[in-house]
Write a protein that holds these residues in place. Structure first.
Motif, PDB file in Angstrom:
ATOM      1  N   GLY A 153      45.351 -11.194  50.963  1.00 12.36           N
ATOM      2  CA  GLY A 153      45.785  -9.806  51.090  1.00 12.36           C
ATOM      3  C   GLY A 153      44.699  -8.950  51.687  1.00 12.36           C
ATOM      4  N   GLY A 154      44.733  -7.676  51.336  1.00 14.69           N
ATOM      5  CA  GLY A 154      43.733  -6.747  51.851  1.00 14.69           C
ATOM      6  C   GLY A 154      43.826  -6.606  53.350  1.00 14.69           C
ATOM      7  N   LEU A 155      42.685  -6.542  53.983  1.00 16.02           N
ATOM      8  CA  LEU A 155      42.654  -6.332  55.426  1.00 16.02           C
ATOM      9  C   LEU A 155      42.652  -7.656  56.183  1.00 16.02           C
ATOM     10  CD1 LEU A 155      40.028  -3.481  55.277  1.00 16.02           C
ATOM     11  CD2 LEU A 155      42.428  -3.215  55.845  1.00 16.02           C
ATOM     12  N   SER A 156      41.967  -8.657  55.663  1.00 12.22           N
ATOM     13  CA  SER A 156      41.934 -10.009  56.204  1.00 12.22           C
ATOM     14  C   SER A 156      41.840 -10.106  57.721  1.00 12.22           C
ATOM     15  CB  SER A 156      43.136 -10.811  55.702  1.00 12.22           C
ATOM     16  OG  SER A 156      42.936 -11.130  54.342  1.00 12.22           O
ATOM     17  N   GLY A 157      40.638 -10.288  58.203  1.00 12.27           N
ATOM     18  CA  GLY A 157      40.402 -10.460  59.632  1.00 12.27           C
ATOM     19  C   GLY A 157      38.921 -10.352  59.919  1.00 12.27           C
ATOM     20  N   ALA A 158      38.579  -9.766  61.037  1.00 17.59           N
ATOM     21  CA  ALA A 158      37.163  -9.576  61.361  1.00 17.59           C
ATOM     22  C   ALA A 158      36.876  -8.083  61.371  1.00 17.59           C
ATOM     23  CB  ALA A 158      36.840 -10.182  62.714  1.00 17.59           C
ATOM     24  N   PHE A 159      35.762  -7.701  60.769  1.00 13.41           N
ATOM     25  CA  PHE A 159      35.347  -6.297  60.773  1.00 13.41           C
ATOM     26  C   PHE A 159      34.378  -6.072  61.928  1.00 13.41           C
ATOM     27  CE2 PHE A 159      35.753  -5.705  55.873  1.00 13.41           C
ATOM     28  CZ  PHE A 159      37.118  -5.801  55.989  1.00 13.41           C
ATOM     29  N   ILE A 160      34.459  -4.895  62.540  1.00 17.01           N
ATOM     30  CA  ILE A 160      33.511  -4.599  63.616  1.00 17.01           C
ATOM     31  C   ILE A 160      32.814  -3.252  63.403  1.00 17.01           C
ATOM     32  CG2 ILE A 160      34.544  -6.066  65.375  1.00 17.01           C
ATOM     33  CD1 ILE A 160      36.036  -3.556  66.417  1.00 17.01           C
ATOM     34  N   PRO A 161      32.222  -3.063  62.219  1.00 15.82           N
ATOM     35  CA  PRO A 161      31.485  -1.818  61.993  1.00 15.82           C
ATOM     36  C   PRO A 161      30.228  -1.830  62.844  1.00 15.82           C
ATOM     37  CG  PRO A 161      31.060  -3.338  60.206  1.00 15.82           C
ATOM     38  CD  PRO A 161      32.059  -4.016  61.112  1.00 15.82           C
ATOM     39  N   VAL A 162      29.975  -0.771  63.573  1.00 10.80           N
ATOM     40  CA  VAL A 162      28.834  -0.796  64.485  1.00 10.80           C
ATOM     41  C   VAL A 162      27.504  -0.795  63.734  1.00 10.80           C
ATOM     42  CG1 VAL A 162      27.635   0.453  66.324  1.00 10.80           C
ATOM     43  CG2 VAL A 162      30.113   0.206  66.400  1.00 10.80           C
ATOM     44  N   SER A 163      27.333   0.154  62.807  1.00  9.00           N
ATOM     45  CA  SER A 163      26.007   0.293  62.195  1.00  9.00           C
ATOM     46  C   SER A 163      25.664  -0.857  61.260  1.00  9.00           C
ATOM     47  CB  SER A 163      25.925   1.607  61.410  1.00  9.00           C
ATOM     48  OG  SER A 163      26.613   1.479  60.179  1.00  9.00           O
ATOM     49  N   GLU A 164      26.673  -1.650  60.860  1.00  7.78           N
ATOM     50  CA  GLU A 164      26.418  -2.701  59.875  1.00  7.78           C
ATOM     51  C   GLU A 164      26.274  -4.069  60.530  1.00  7.78           C
ATOM     52  OE1 GLU A 164      29.731  -2.338  57.176  1.00  7.78           O
ATOM     53  OE2 GLU A 164      29.207  -0.294  56.630  1.00  7.78           O
ATOM     54  N   ASP A 165      26.150  -4.105  61.846  1.00  5.67           N
ATOM     55  CA  ASP A 165      26.154  -5.388  62.538  1.00  5.67           C
ATOM     56  C   ASP A 165      25.047  -5.366  63.597  1.00  5.67           C
ATOM     57  OD1 ASP A 165      26.801  -7.377  64.553  1.00  5.67           O
ATOM     58  OD2 ASP A 165      28.778  -7.556  63.610  1.00  5.67           O
ATOM     59  N   ALA A 166      24.021  -6.191  63.393  1.00  5.51           N
ATOM     60  CA  ALA A 166      22.847  -6.158  64.282  1.00  5.51           C
ATOM     61  C   ALA A 166      23.236  -6.384  65.744  1.00  5.51           C
ATOM     62  CB  ALA A 166      21.838  -7.199  63.828  1.00  5.51           C
ATOM     63  N   GLY A 167      24.214  -7.274  65.981  1.00  2.00           N
ATOM     64  CA  GLY A 167      24.624  -7.563  67.354  1.00  2.00           C
ATOM     65  C   GLY A 167      25.356  -6.396  67.996  1.00  2.00           C
ATOM     66  N   MET A 168      26.159  -5.685  67.212  1.00  2.00           N
ATOM     67  CA  MET A 168      26.872  -4.504  67.728  1.00  2.00           C
ATOM     68  C   MET A 168      25.870  -3.404  68.063  1.00  2.00           C
ATOM     69  SD  MET A 168      30.262  -4.889  67.661  1.00  2.00           S
ATOM     70  CE  MET A 168      31.372  -6.121  66.995  1.00  2.00           C
TER      71      MET A 168
END
Lengths: 451, 89
Positions: A325-340
């Motif tokens: 359930g929930g959101l289930s997938g990939a998250f793309i938060p910018v500030s929380e991802d070193a590569g982003m």
């Protein structure tokens, strides 16, 4: 038990940062409703501290015995507009403070549910809650807020979209000394889900049981490492590899969720199969996209890569646990991802590309710092665009932007911890003011004639 | 309750003896052992039965941590289910 399997599990945890991102206990507050605000708050405090008294120690015990890190323990509650709306209070900040106090007493990391669902219209409680959001987020630490302003069944409430642009700005201004940190705790949704364990958008839907345990898994580093072994191979192999590893990650979530539910005597809800990055090196979704062959996140091909990733994670995870359930997938938060962050800093990734990416992943424009002088109408228009993607495509989308006061494009905002570091990104300079001023509702879409 | 013990570190005299003695003191039964040298590192895995152990999981973990420090190896103990659930249905 094969020794190679034992070593694989240990390596996934130790080197590739596999962890359980959160055990979230959902608590219904419907039985705390009272026409007297003070009495309602006392009932809320008592119920939360009673049900969640052992949540943190149980999480720590599981972490200790199984040797898998459980990063956060969290709470989600019934949207507060439904509870506080029965009282005569005009400002709901006191309710947020009660949630904050209860969260601190139980020792959890966050509490979500200072929320309102206004996809079709406002109740008086919704209106009072939304007006209270800036002060509530500025005067509490652990409370997270969300507002659902659209859904596929109802369309988009453009009055709410207009108001939320103003609320985001005001929240940033009231938390200006922390560079607008309050906005990191505020999500505006379309098609919000009722069993999301992730913050800032978690709330406990009215269709849920009195209390329930949800688990959110993580593990982008594990996926990246698995893909390193299939360099240059066709996408069939890539998809299969992601499915297999997602299966293993999800099994961990299922195990931890069941164990926590048994020990706490609370029903098990769902596992949210999301790949949730953190700012730590090796825990990035952007690096997975790069591993598929892109020079940086944001290059042409990023949307396709993310679509494959998101779908394969679901396919692998669904078989691995009893309830997804929930959101289930990939998250793309910018500030929380070193590569982003790196992709934005070198100019490879902009807001337009991120918007396209949100059409194929599980959330939306997440943890993005924008210039402090961005007009409220522009923020509302960003919310409207994102909601349109969700409403038309029958998926959840969300906006969590931070108009960091006093910043301009090229500056950076430092939130620290899991919230990370956000380069300030450019928004369109063209005005959307007349568009947003219209208000009203965008009708729900037709679901035949799909093309 | 079953648990998996893993010992990783530079090979040295007395690792197996030290670990098994410690387990015997804790009244923990060893059900299975596998030991090899991987890339020059001493690597041992044990399946343990904690049913008749004389202290709780936290204390066992602490005792083994201390033993690991003394032997200059890393000793981890984890309940078996984390491995079985990940790799089998």
């Amino acid at each position: 038990m094969e020794t190679t399997q034992i070593m694989e599990t240990i390596r996934m945890i130790e080197e590739e940062k596999l962890d359980i991102r959160t055990i979230t206990m959902g608590i219904s507050l419907l039985d705390c409703i009272d026409s007297d605000g003070a009495r309602a708050r006392q009932k809320i405090y008592d119920k939360i501290t009673r049900l969640a008294a052992h949540l943190v120690e149980t999480g720590e015990a599981i972490e200790n015995e199984y040797g898998i890190p459980i990063i956060h323990k969290r709470l989600s509650v019934t949207p507060m507009s439904l509870i506080a709306g029965a009282s005569a209070d005009t400002n709901f900040t006191a309710f947020a403070k009660t949630l904050d106090a209860a969260a601190k007493e139980t020792g959890v990391n966050f509490i979500g549910g200072f929320s309102a669902l206004v996809q079709k219209g406002y109740t008086s409680g919704d209106a009072r809650l939304i007006q209270s959001i800036p002060e509530a987020l500025a005067t509490t630490e652990l409370v997270c807020s969300s507002v659902n302003i659209g859904s596929t069944r109802t369309g988009i409430n453009m009055d709410a979209v207009r108001e939320m642009g103003v609320i985001v700005k005001k929240t940033a201004e009231l938390t200006a000394e922390n560079q607008g940190l309050g906005c990191a705790k505020l999500v505006i949704f379309a098609n919000a889900v009722e069993d999301n364990p992730f913050m800032a958008g978690a709330f406990h839907g009215v269709g849920e049981a009195d209390s329930v345990i949800h688990v959110g898994v993580s593990g982008p580093g594990v996926v990246k490492r698995a893909l390193e072994k299939v360099k240059g191979q066709p996408f069939d192999v890539v998809a299969d590899t992601i499915k297999k590893i997602a299966f293993k990650i999800t099994r961990m979530g299922q195990l931890v969720g069941h164990e926590a539910s048994n020990r706490l005597g609370v029903p098990f809800g769902i596992v949210d199969l999301s790949l949730a990055p953190t700012p730590a090196v090796g825990d990035s979704v952007a690096r997975i996209l790069e591993e598929m062959g892109l020079e940086a996140a944001g290059a042409h091909g990023t949307t396709a890569a993310l679509a494959l990733l998101n779908d394969a994670v679901k396919k692998g995870g669904v078989m691995a646990c009893s309830h997804v359930g929930g959101l289930s997938g990939a998250f793309i938060p910018v500030s929380e991802d070193a590569g982003m962050i790196e992709a934005v800093e070198k100019g490879a990734l902009n807001l337009q590309k991120l918007e396209a990416m949100t059409a194929v992943c599980s959330v939306g424009l997440d943890m993005i710092a924008i210039p402090g002088d961005t007009p409220a109408e522009t923020i509302s228009a960003i919310i409207a665009d994102e909601a349109a993607i969700g409403v038309i495509n029958n998926k959840t989308t969300a906006v969590r932007v931070i108009p960091a006061p006093g910043t301009k494009v090229g500056d950076a905002v430092e939130f620290g911890g899991l919230l990370g570091h956000a380069p300030v990104m450019a928004v369109s300079q063209e005005s959307s003011a007349a568009f947003i001023a219209r208000g009203g509702r965008i009708p729900s879409p037709i679901h035949s004639f799909k093309n | 309750m079953k648990a998996i013990l893993t010992v990783i570190g530079k090979d040295n005299v007395g690792i197996i003896a030290g670990v098994s003695n410690q387990l015997a003191e804790l009244k923990i039964n060893i059900l299975d052992v596998s030991q090899t040298i991987m890339n020059g590192y001493f690597t041992m895995m044990m399946v343990l039965d904690l049913e008749s152990a004389n202290c709780n999981f936290g204390e066992i973990k602490q005792a083994l941590n201390d033993k690991g420090d003394a032997l200059h190896v890393q000793i981890k103990i984890q309940r078996e289910e984390i491995f079985t659930s990940m790799h089998s249905l």
